[in-house]
Design a protein around this motif. Structure first.
Motif, PDB file in Angstrom:
ATOM      1  N   SER A   1      -7.123  12.560  19.118  1.00 17.59           N
ATOM      2  CA  SER A   1      -6.510  11.676  20.126  1.00 17.59           C
ATOM      3  C   SER A   1      -5.657  10.662  19.569  1.00 17.59           C
ATOM      4  N   GLY A   2      -5.252  10.750  18.513  1.00 20.07           N
ATOM      5  CA  GLY A   2      -4.169   9.876  17.729  1.00 20.07           C
ATOM      6  C   GLY A   2      -4.912   8.704  17.109  1.00 20.07           C
ATOM      7  N   LYS A   3      -6.066   8.390  17.223  1.00 25.22           N
ATOM      8  CA  LYS A   3      -6.615   7.542  16.660  1.00 25.22           C
ATOM      9  C   LYS A   3      -6.933   7.801  15.027  1.00 25.22           C
TER      10      LYS A   3
ATOM     11  N   MET B   1       0.769  -1.153   0.009  1.00 26.75           N
ATOM     12  CA  MET B   1       0.124   0.166   0.006  1.00 26.75           C
ATOM     13  C   MET B   1       0.932   1.262   0.163  1.00 26.75           C
ATOM     14  N   ASP B   2       0.793   2.223  -0.715  1.00 29.00           N
ATOM     15  CA  ASP B   2       1.235   3.444  -1.104  1.00 29.00           C
ATOM     16  C   ASP B   2       0.452   4.587  -0.500  1.00 29.00           C
ATOM     17  N   LEU B   3       0.774   4.817   1.076  1.00 33.17           N
ATOM     18  CA  LEU B   3       0.063   5.814   1.491  1.00 33.17           C
ATOM     19  C   LEU B   3       0.693   7.123   1.194  1.00 33.17           C
ATOM     20  N   ILE B   4      -0.042   8.074   0.933  1.00 33.69           N
ATOM     21  CA  ILE B   4       0.158   9.309   0.357  1.00 33.69           C
ATOM     22  C   ILE B   4       0.104  10.575   1.280  1.00 33.69           C
ATOM     23  N   PRO B   5       0.968  11.198   1.529  1.00 32.27           N
ATOM     24  CA  PRO B   5       0.336  12.420   2.627  1.00 32.27           C
ATOM     25  C   PRO B   5      -0.356  13.545   1.528  1.00 32.27           C
ATOM     26  N   ILE B   6      -1.339  14.085   2.003  1.00 37.78           N
ATOM     27  CA  ILE B   6      -1.989  15.079   1.181  1.00 37.78           C
ATOM     28  C   ILE B   6      -2.103  16.510   2.145  1.00 37.78           C
ATOM     29  N   ALA B   7      -2.128  16.312   3.155  1.00 36.76           N
ATOM     30  CA  ALA B   7      -1.883  17.295   4.246  1.00 36.76           C
ATOM     31  C   ALA B   7      -1.766  16.879   5.635  1.00 36.76           C
ATOM     32  N   SER B   8      -1.569  17.777   6.968  1.00 36.39           N
ATOM     33  CA  SER B   8      -1.152  17.322   7.848  1.00 36.39           C
ATOM     34  C   SER B   8      -2.178  16.322   8.544  1.00 36.39           C
ATOM     35  N   ASP B   9      -2.045  15.324   8.919  1.00 33.49           N
ATOM     36  CA  ASP B   9      -2.893  14.389   9.474  1.00 33.49           C
ATOM     37  C   ASP B   9      -3.942  13.767   8.721  1.00 33.49           C
ATOM     38  N   LEU B  10      -3.619  13.920   7.097  1.00 32.12           N
ATOM     39  CA  LEU B  10      -4.624  13.412   6.021  1.00 32.12           C
ATOM     40  C   LEU B  10      -3.708  12.396   4.916  1.00 32.12           C
ATOM     41  N   TRP B  11      -4.037  11.516   4.787  1.00 32.54           N
ATOM     42  CA  TRP B  11      -3.323  10.661   3.835  1.00 32.54           C
ATOM     43  C   TRP B  11      -4.456   9.780   2.749  1.00 32.54           C
TER      44      TRP B  11
ATOM     45  N   ARG C   1      -0.254  -3.021   7.539  1.00 37.77           N
ATOM     46  CA  ARG C   1      -0.312  -2.435   9.099  1.00 37.77           C
ATOM     47  C   ARG C   1       0.922  -1.585   9.337  1.00 37.77           C
ATOM     48  N   PRO C   2       2.151  -1.798   8.942  1.00 33.70           N
ATOM     49  CA  PRO C   2       3.196  -0.948   9.563  1.00 33.70           C
ATOM     50  C   PRO C   2       3.136   0.491   8.895  1.00 33.70           C
ATOM     51  N   ALA C   3       2.535   0.592   7.841  1.00 35.28           N
ATOM     52  CA  ALA C   3       2.481   1.834   7.158  1.00 35.28           C
ATOM     53  C   ALA C   3       1.296   2.653   7.768  1.00 35.28           C
ATOM     54  N   LEU C   4       0.038   2.046   8.317  1.00 34.57           N
ATOM     55  CA  LEU C   4      -0.879   2.689   9.090  1.00 34.57           C
ATOM     56  C   LEU C   4      -0.294   3.156  10.796  1.00 34.57           C
ATOM     57  N   ASP C   5      -0.006   2.048  11.326  1.00 28.51           N
ATOM     58  CA  ASP C   5       0.303   2.062  12.621  1.00 28.51           C
ATOM     59  C   ASP C   5       1.433   3.047  13.019  1.00 28.51           C
ATOM     60  N   ARG C   6       2.244   3.402  12.113  1.00 26.64           N
ATOM     61  CA  ARG C   6       3.146   4.257  12.529  1.00 26.64           C
ATOM     62  C   ARG C   6       2.797   5.973  12.502  1.00 26.64           C
ATOM     63  N   PHE C   7       1.432   5.952  12.142  1.00 27.70           N
ATOM     64  CA  PHE C   7       0.852   7.170  12.479  1.00 27.70           C
ATOM     65  C   PHE C   7      -0.114   7.197  13.465  1.00 27.70           C
ATOM     66  N   GLY C   8      -0.486   6.242  14.023  1.00 31.95           N
ATOM     67  CA  GLY C   8      -1.819   6.161  15.106  1.00 31.95           C
ATOM     68  C   GLY C   8      -2.215   4.817  15.083  1.00 31.95           C
ATOM     69  N   SER C   9      -3.086   4.747  16.077  1.00 28.43           N
ATOM     70  CA  SER C   9      -4.078   3.527  16.105  1.00 28.43           C
ATOM     71  C   SER C   9      -5.351   3.639  15.450  1.00 28.43           C
TER      72      SER C   9
ATOM     73  N   LYS D   1     -12.239  -7.594   5.810  1.00 22.14           N
ATOM     74  CA  LYS D   1     -10.619  -7.391   5.768  1.00 22.14           C
ATOM     75  C   LYS D   1     -10.228  -6.421   6.905  1.00 22.14           C
ATOM     76  N   ALA D   2     -10.468  -5.226   6.810  1.00 24.43           N
ATOM     77  CA  ALA D   2     -10.184  -4.202   7.611  1.00 24.43           C
ATOM     78  C   ALA D   2     -10.450  -4.419   9.073  1.00 24.43           C
ATOM     79  N   GLN D   3     -11.551  -4.861   9.445  1.00 26.01           N
ATOM     80  CA  GLN D   3     -11.969  -5.449  10.586  1.00 26.01           C
ATOM     81  C   GLN D   3     -11.315  -6.470  11.217  1.00 26.01           C
ATOM     82  N   ARG D   4     -10.747  -7.455  10.313  1.00 23.62           N
ATOM     83  CA  ARG D   4     -10.070  -8.506  10.677  1.00 23.62           C
ATOM     84  C   ARG D   4      -8.692  -8.113  11.425  1.00 23.62           C
ATOM     85  N   LEU D   5      -7.928  -7.277  10.713  1.00 20.92           N
ATOM     86  CA  LEU D   5      -6.817  -6.515  11.003  1.00 20.92           C
ATOM     87  C   LEU D   5      -6.785  -5.572  12.134  1.00 20.92           C
ATOM     88  N   TYR D   6      -8.178  -4.922  12.133  1.00 20.49           N
ATOM     89  CA  TYR D   6      -8.214  -3.996  13.527  1.00 20.49           C
ATOM     90  C   TYR D   6      -9.512  -4.139  14.223  1.00 20.49           C
TER      91      TYR D   6
END
Length: 246
Positions: A35-37, A1-11, A51-59, A76-81
């Motif tokens: 809250s970091g969520k 997964m390529d997580l692209i930053p768009i703005a602060s706190d937004l990807w 998971r590492p690409a997402l978890d580095r930014f918060g829970s 699938k997302a529910q099973r991961l989280y």
């Protein structure tokens, strides 16, 4: 997964997706709350390696299926989280009874005062099975002045696949931020749609992030207004002064 930053706190992250035989692509938006969520809007196909690409930014705290069509990867997302709250829309549990839905978008609201949401009433489309309500929910990220859509409007242009680019050119929607003819034909309660869109247009957004097609970085409100004046056959120029509030 390529997580692209768009703005602060937004990807955002994208993946291929075919609809009615055309490659339309699909985009997930990721927002970090104070809250970091993390909030995942319209999750794409996620695996353990993502998971590492997402978890580095918060829970991951909230996973959202924003309408009756963008639910395919929710499980699938529910099973991961499994501890994240799963959000859906009216009718999703009937369509996907095997999914766990913890909360529904039925009224306007907000996540921690920075991510507002609004259900779009009356919005529908035409599919081979007939006319179906989409039960669309739209989002406004206040800190970045970004409107986040799923199927409310598309923006297919030179970056899109050849097939959907041709479709957009034939239908007159090429490089325009607007719904397609399928939604115009399907949405019978246009008064309800207009009320919702006027509420959306009261948000002070500039950027628009659609679920399909290119991101509009600037002047997004004017482009969305023009796209819905076509759709509704009415002048929305006074939307910000209409007195309608969310």
């Amino acid at each position: 997964m390529d997580l692209i930053p768009i703005a602060s706190d937004l990807w955002v992250a994208a993946q291929p997706l075919r609809f009615l035989g055309l490659e339309v692509g699909s985009r997930m938006s990721v927002i970090r709350l104070p809250s970091g969520k993390l909030v995942l809007i319209s999750p794409i196909e996620l695996t353990e390696s993502d998971r590492p690409a997402l978890d580095r930014f918060g829970s991951v705290g909230h996973i959202i299926a924003p309408n009756l069509f963008h639910h395919l990867s929710l499980g699938k997302a529910q099973r991961l989280y499994p501890d994240a709250a799963a959000w859906g829309v009216v009718g999703l549990s009937d369509k996907r009874p095997g999914l766990r839905i913890d909360a529904l978008f039925t009224q306007p609201g907000t996540f921690e005062g920075v991510l507002d949401y609004l259900p779009v009433e009356g919005f529908a489309t035409v599919i081979p099975q007939g006319i179906r309500l989409i039960q669309e929910t739209v989002f406004f990220h206040r800190p970045s002045s970004s409107l986040i859509l799923t199927d409310t409007a598309f923006n297919f242009d030179a970056t899109s696949s050849p097939g959907i680019r041709l479709f957009a050119q034939i239908s007159g929607s090429y490089a325009k931020l607007q719904p397609s003819w399928l939604e115009k034909w399907g949405s019978r309660d246009k008064a309800a749609v207009e009320t919702s869109i006027r509420r959306v247009l009261k948000w002070p957004f500039d950027r628009v992030i659609p679920g399909h097609g290119s991101i509009v970085e600037t002047n997004g409100k004017a482009k969305l207004r023009a796209g819905y004046e076509w759709f509704l056959d009415t002048d929305l120029g006074s939307s910000t002064d209409s007195g309608v509030t969310a």
